[in-house]
Design a protein around this motif. Structure first.
Motif, mmCIF file in Angstrom:
data_model
loop_
_atom_site.group_PDB
_atom_site.id
_atom_site.type_symbol
_atom_site.label_atom_id
_atom_site.label_comp_id
_atom_site.label_asym_id
_atom_site.label_seq_id
_atom_site.Cartn_x
_atom_site.Cartn_y
_atom_site.Cartn_z
ATOM 1 N N UNK A 129 11.653 29.590 -12.168
ATOM 2 C CA UNK A 129 11.593 28.191 -11.793
ATOM 3 C C UNK A 129 11.411 27.262 -12.993
ATOM 4 N N UNK A 130 11.085 25.994 -12.674
ATOM 5 C CA UNK A 130 10.973 24.968 -13.715
ATOM 6 C C UNK A 130 9.680 24.186 -13.523
ATOM 7 N N UNK A 131 8.539 24.809 -13.819
ATOM 8 C CA UNK A 131 7.254 24.144 -13.577
ATOM 9 C C UNK A 131 7.067 22.869 -14.386
ATOM 10 N N UNK A 132 7.495 22.869 -15.649
ATOM 11 C CA UNK A 132 7.316 21.673 -16.476
ATOM 12 C C UNK A 132 8.192 20.524 -16.003
ATOM 13 N N UNK A 133 9.404 20.844 -15.610
ATOM 14 C CA UNK A 133 10.305 19.807 -15.125
ATOM 15 C C UNK A 133 9.757 19.190 -13.832
ATOM 16 N N UNK A 134 9.290 20.032 -12.909
ATOM 17 C CA UNK A 134 8.739 19.538 -11.652
ATOM 18 C C UNK A 134 7.496 18.697 -11.911
ATOM 19 N N UNK A 135 6.609 19.203 -12.762
ATOM 20 C CA UNK A 135 5.397 18.454 -13.088
ATOM 21 C C UNK A 135 5.741 17.113 -13.733
ATOM 22 N N UNK A 136 6.727 17.121 -14.628
ATOM 23 C CA UNK A 136 7.138 15.884 -15.278
ATOM 24 C C UNK A 136 7.681 14.866 -14.291
ATOM 25 N N UNK A 137 8.504 15.334 -13.343
ATOM 26 C CA UNK A 137 9.064 14.433 -12.342
ATOM 27 C C UNK A 137 7.970 13.810 -11.481
ATOM 28 N N UNK A 138 6.994 14.617 -11.093
ATOM 29 C CA UNK A 138 5.909 14.106 -10.251
ATOM 30 C C UNK A 138 5.023 13.132 -11.020
ATOM 31 N N UNK A 139 4.796 13.406 -12.299
ATOM 32 C CA UNK A 139 3.988 12.501 -13.114
ATOM 33 C C UNK A 139 4.705 11.167 -13.309
ATOM 34 N N UNK A 140 5.997 11.228 -13.621
ATOM 35 C CA UNK A 140 6.774 10.001 -13.786
ATOM 36 C C UNK A 140 6.786 9.205 -12.480
ATOM 37 N N UNK A 141 6.937 9.900 -11.359
ATOM 38 C CA UNK A 141 6.926 9.221 -10.062
ATOM 39 C C UNK A 141 5.565 8.583 -9.788
ATOM 40 N N UNK A 159 0.805 -1.220 0.000
ATOM 41 C CA UNK A 159 0.000 0.000 0.000
ATOM 42 C C UNK A 159 0.841 1.274 0.000
ATOM 43 N N UNK A 160 1.919 1.291 0.782
ATOM 44 C CA UNK A 160 2.570 2.566 1.104
ATOM 45 C C UNK A 160 3.963 2.763 0.537
ATOM 46 N N UNK A 161 4.607 1.717 0.036
ATOM 47 C CA UNK A 161 5.981 1.879 -0.455
ATOM 48 C C UNK A 161 6.051 2.918 -1.569
ATOM 49 N N UNK A 162 5.200 2.771 -2.566
ATOM 50 C CA UNK A 162 5.205 3.726 -3.667
ATOM 51 C C UNK A 162 4.747 5.120 -3.274
ATOM 52 N N UNK A 163 3.566 5.257 -2.645
ATOM 53 C CA UNK A 163 3.099 6.596 -2.267
ATOM 54 C C UNK A 163 4.057 7.352 -1.368
ATOM 55 N N UNK A 164 4.713 6.663 -0.435
ATOM 56 C CA UNK A 164 5.597 7.389 0.480
ATOM 57 C C UNK A 164 6.812 7.929 -0.270
ATOM 58 N N UNK A 165 7.263 7.221 -1.302
ATOM 59 C CA UNK A 165 8.357 7.749 -2.118
ATOM 60 C C UNK A 165 7.901 8.955 -2.928
#
Length: 339
Positions: free
Chosen positions: A286-298, A51-57
């Motif tokens: 800043x880098x909104x697209x880069x941050x958004x991309x990292x969060x989406x990939x994660x 349940x939590x391994x992925x979300x906590x990362x």
């Protein structure tokens, strides 16, 4: 300059009822985690990891992005060292299983390999501490030099014990992050939180006293064997694997609770899907697209992890705990930045 996170306020955070609720949640959560970990260690370990391994990362990545400055400035060398060490140590660690299977290794030779990686980790941490101390000199950090040398010595005396210590110490780092976060954003709550931490050793002592004479857990299948070995059953064969798995699971439950529940709530924002709440994304430079991309990939990685657990839990578990060393290492530079 304070970040946007540090400038946020939470009306009523200093009120007595809220503080009492905060204490009650900590106490109840700690006791509940200890009870579940003691009574059903293998079952709860399987469920919580799923349940939590992925979300906590994911939440941990987002928290680190919140702490990342828009421009490194005087911290450029610190962050370059941090990211370079993080990349190299992770790649070497991930390659260790391949190296192990590629040739016949004696026990002494393999211990040397593990001790070398541990030493590189300590050297990297020492370099980060030295660089951080150059930015903000602190006389009381001088004792870390002999401590680092002592840890190197202990590592070479018992590499397996040193690696196992990392497994048990790592979950506690989340409690340190919470302490630093509270100290910056909720000073009144920080004192209450530190008093609550006194409960932790008492609970651990109670678990050890209760489970020290218990029978070892059955590890007659591959998954149960992996869980007991990860908790140190092979390194500490004289200790009940029930005790080892329960204590490690208890610490991991606290670790997940901090990253998934405590820090997002105390951060005064539950809009964790909104990229604009990340300073490095909403800043004009800043880098909104880069941050958004990292969060989406994660987020995709979280889904892939759940899928993998559903198809082949044991193999996915092995892959996760190998790759997860990256988030363990990433905690060091960001924690040093908060000190």
């Amino acid at each position: 300059m304070q970040s946007a996170v540090e400038l946020e306020t939470w009306p009523g955070a200093r009120s007595v009822p809220s503080a009492r609720l905060f204490v009650a949640v900590i106490v109840v959560s700690t006791l509940a985690a200890a009870a579940f970990a003691s009574l059903l260690p293998l079952q709860v370990s399987i469920i919580t990891l799923f349940l939590f391994a992925g979300p906590h990362n994911w939440f941990e990545l987002r928290y680190f992005l919140m702490r990342l400055p828009v421009r490194f400035g005087r911290s450029r060398t610190f962050f370059l060292t941090a990211f370079a060490g993080l990349g190299v140590l992770t790649l070497v660690y991930v390659s260790l299983p391949v190296i192990y299977k590629s040739a016949t290794w004696s026990a002494d030779a393999w211990s040397t390999v593990i001790a070398t990686w541990n030493t590189l980790l300590l050297v990297w941490l020492g370099a980060l501490i030295w660089l951080r101390n150059k930015q903000k000199p602190r006389a009381h950090w001088a004792w870390l030099i002999p401590l680092g040398l002592a840890l190197c010595s202990l590592n070479w005396l018992g590499p397996d014990f040193f690696s196992l210590a990392i497994v048990y110490v790592h979950p506690l780092i989340a409690l340190w992050f919470l302490d630093r976060h509270l100290r910056r954003m909720r000073p009144a709550w920080s004192r209450v939180y530190r008093r609550c931490l006194c409960l932790l050793p008492l609970v651990l002592i109670g678990m050890i006293w209760q489970l020290s004479q218990s029978s070892s857990l059955a590890d007659n299948n591959g998954l149960f064997w992996r869980i007991t070995q990860h908790s140190g059953a092979e390194v500490l064969p004289q200790v009940s694997s029930h005790l080892l798995v329960s204590v490690h699971l208890f610490l991991e439950l606290l670790h997940y609770a901090v990253w998934i529940v405590a820090l997002p709530l105390i951060g005064s924002t539950m809009r964790f899907w909104d990229v604009k709440t990340v300073p490095v994304a909403k800043h004009p430079k800043g880098f909104p697209r880069l941050v958004a991309g990292m969060l989406v990939v994660a987020l995709i990685a979280v889904g892939a992890l759940w899928f993998g657990f559903s198809i082949d839990y044991a193999t996915t578990r092995d892959v996760y705990f190998t790759v997860a060393i990256a988030h363990v290492l990433a905690e060091a530079p960001f924690l040093l930045r908060m000190i």
